[in-house]
Design a protein around this motif. Structure first.
Motif, PDB file in Angstrom:
ATOM      1  N   THR A  87       0.848  -1.184   0.000  1.00 35.68           N
ATOM      2  CA  THR A  87       0.000   0.000   0.000  1.00 35.68           C
ATOM      3  C   THR A  87       0.891   1.244   0.000  1.00 35.68           C
ATOM      4  OG1 THR A  87      -0.040   0.179   2.407  1.00 35.68           O
ATOM      5  CG2 THR A  87      -1.700  -1.268   1.392  1.00 35.68           C
ATOM      6  N   PRO A  88       0.314   2.416  -0.271  1.00 35.46           N
ATOM      7  CA  PRO A  88       1.100   3.654  -0.201  1.00 35.46           C
ATOM      8  C   PRO A  88       1.683   3.916   1.186  1.00 35.46           C
ATOM      9  CG  PRO A  88      -0.909   4.021  -1.446  1.00 35.46           C
ATOM     10  CD  PRO A  88      -1.034   2.657  -0.824  1.00 35.46           C
ATOM     11  N   GLU A  89       1.079   3.296   2.190  1.00 37.10           N
ATOM     12  CA  GLU A  89       1.593   3.506   3.547  1.00 37.10           C
ATOM     13  C   GLU A  89       2.938   2.827   3.750  1.00 37.10           C
ATOM     14  OE1 GLU A  89       0.185   3.009   8.222  1.00 37.10           O
ATOM     15  OE2 GLU A  89      -1.042   2.187   6.606  1.00 37.10           O
ATOM     16  N   TRP A  90       3.156   1.712   3.029  1.00 36.85           N
ATOM     17  CA  TRP A  90       4.366   0.931   3.260  1.00 36.85           C
ATOM     18  C   TRP A  90       5.179   0.755   1.972  1.00 36.85           C
ATOM     19  CZ3 TRP A  90       5.277   1.401   8.026  1.00 36.85           C
ATOM     20  CH2 TRP A  90       4.282   1.270   8.996  1.00 36.85           C
ATOM     21  N   ILE A  91       5.162  -0.444   1.370  1.00 35.33           N
ATOM     22  CA  ILE A  91       6.067  -0.730   0.257  1.00 35.33           C
ATOM     23  C   ILE A  91       5.351  -0.899  -1.078  1.00 35.33           C
ATOM     24  CG2 ILE A  91       7.855  -1.707   1.739  1.00 35.33           C
ATOM     25  CD1 ILE A  91       6.896  -4.500   0.930  1.00 35.33           C
ATOM     26  N   GLY A  92       4.095  -0.463  -1.157  1.00 31.09           N
ATOM     27  CA  GLY A  92       3.418  -0.434  -2.443  1.00 31.09           C
ATOM     28  C   GLY A  92       4.102   0.577  -3.347  1.00 31.09           C
TER      29      GLY A  92
END
Length: 284
Positions: A152-157
């Motif tokens: 996700t944009p929050e992590w490793i997307g």
């Protein structure tokens, strides 16, 4: 005849050793299986050694490609793994994976996620490090509840806070490299919306002109509309249509054989290959 032309082992980002993958494939009633780990053929010897009776093994690989910042995956079958240019590019991609992996781990640490490179390397088992290994390490650290939540944009997307881009081949060049090594190239899951941007039809047409053999239509990440679109595009471009599980072991629910390729398409693929041949188990 049940044929699955897309699977992964612990030689890349699958969870099961190659020997387990081929045994499970036969247990699930498959007659033909391709092992297509990311940018490596390291799992092939173990898979061949453990090949059970009744299962034909197709040496394969999933090549990392990128165009205009978009990730594209190209399946390669029955190529000469020792062809110098293709081999060198795969080594370069694997090296870039490690650099990216280390940087993403560093970024996660800065974001308060207690993941270490040693943990990620252990999960990779000596093979190329991929984002799924980092995702599994994040689960073990308690940062997320399931691996898919890492993408996700929050992590490793793609574009995420801890995401890092890396070297990958232009897909047209990759098609030509596979053909030069005697192999047969197939575009993987080109219309999988849930994975991000889809591969534009005009790009697929360019790949067809460069020597693409087929397109993966029947894939778990393609809905009915996407499958129909891919089949229509394949007909227009004179491309074969394949179906595959894209199994990653525990990460994808052990789904070998959930999608399959028609026998006549497989026969055409084998007939076009000049790099190596499918492997059948020896008499025991």
């Amino acid at each position: 005849m049940r044929i699955d032309l897309h699977s992964h082992s612990s030689a890349s980002d699958g969870t099961q050793p190659p020997a387990d993958v081929v045994r499970r494939a036969r247990a699930r009633g498959l007659d033909v299986l391709a092992l297509t780990d990311h940018d490596t053929v390291a799992g092939h010897p173990e898979a061949v050694e453990a090949l059970p009776g009744g299962l034909t093994f197709v040496p394969g690989m999933e090549l990392s490609c990128r165009r205009a910042g978009q990730s594209i995956h190209l399946l390669a079958y029955l190529f000469d793994a020792e062809e110098p240019e293709l081999s060198a590019e795969c080594a370069r991609i694997r090296e870039a994976r490690e650099v990216r992996g280390r940087l993403m781990v560093e970024r996660l640490a800065e974001l308060g996620v207690p993941v270490t490179w040693e943990q990620v390397s252990e999960l990779a088992g000596g093979g190329p490090v991929g984002r799924p290994h980092i995702a599994r390490a994040m689960v073990a650290a308690g940062a997320i509840d399931a691996p898919e939540l890492a993408f996700t944009p929050e992590w490793i997307g793609t574009g995420g806070r801890a995401h890092v881009s890396r070297y990958a081949l232009d897909p047209e060049r990759a098609v030509r490299l596979v053909r030069a090594a005697g192999g047969v190239p197939v575009l993987a899951h080109p219309k999988a919306v849930k994975r991000g941007a889809v591969v534009p039809d005009e790009w697929i047409a360019e790949l067809a002109a460069a020597g693409l053999f087929g397109i993966e239509a029947d894939h778990m990440d393609h809905d009915a509309a996407a499958r129909a679109h891919v089949r229509g595009l394949a007909a227009d471009l004179g491309l074969a249509v394949t179906g595959s599980s894209d199994d990653h072991g525990e990460l994808t629910g052990h789904r070998l054989g959930c999608e399959t390729t028609a026998a006549e398409v497989y026969e055409r693929l084998v007939a076009e290959a000049a790099g190596t041949a499918p492997v059948t188990p020896p008499s025991r």
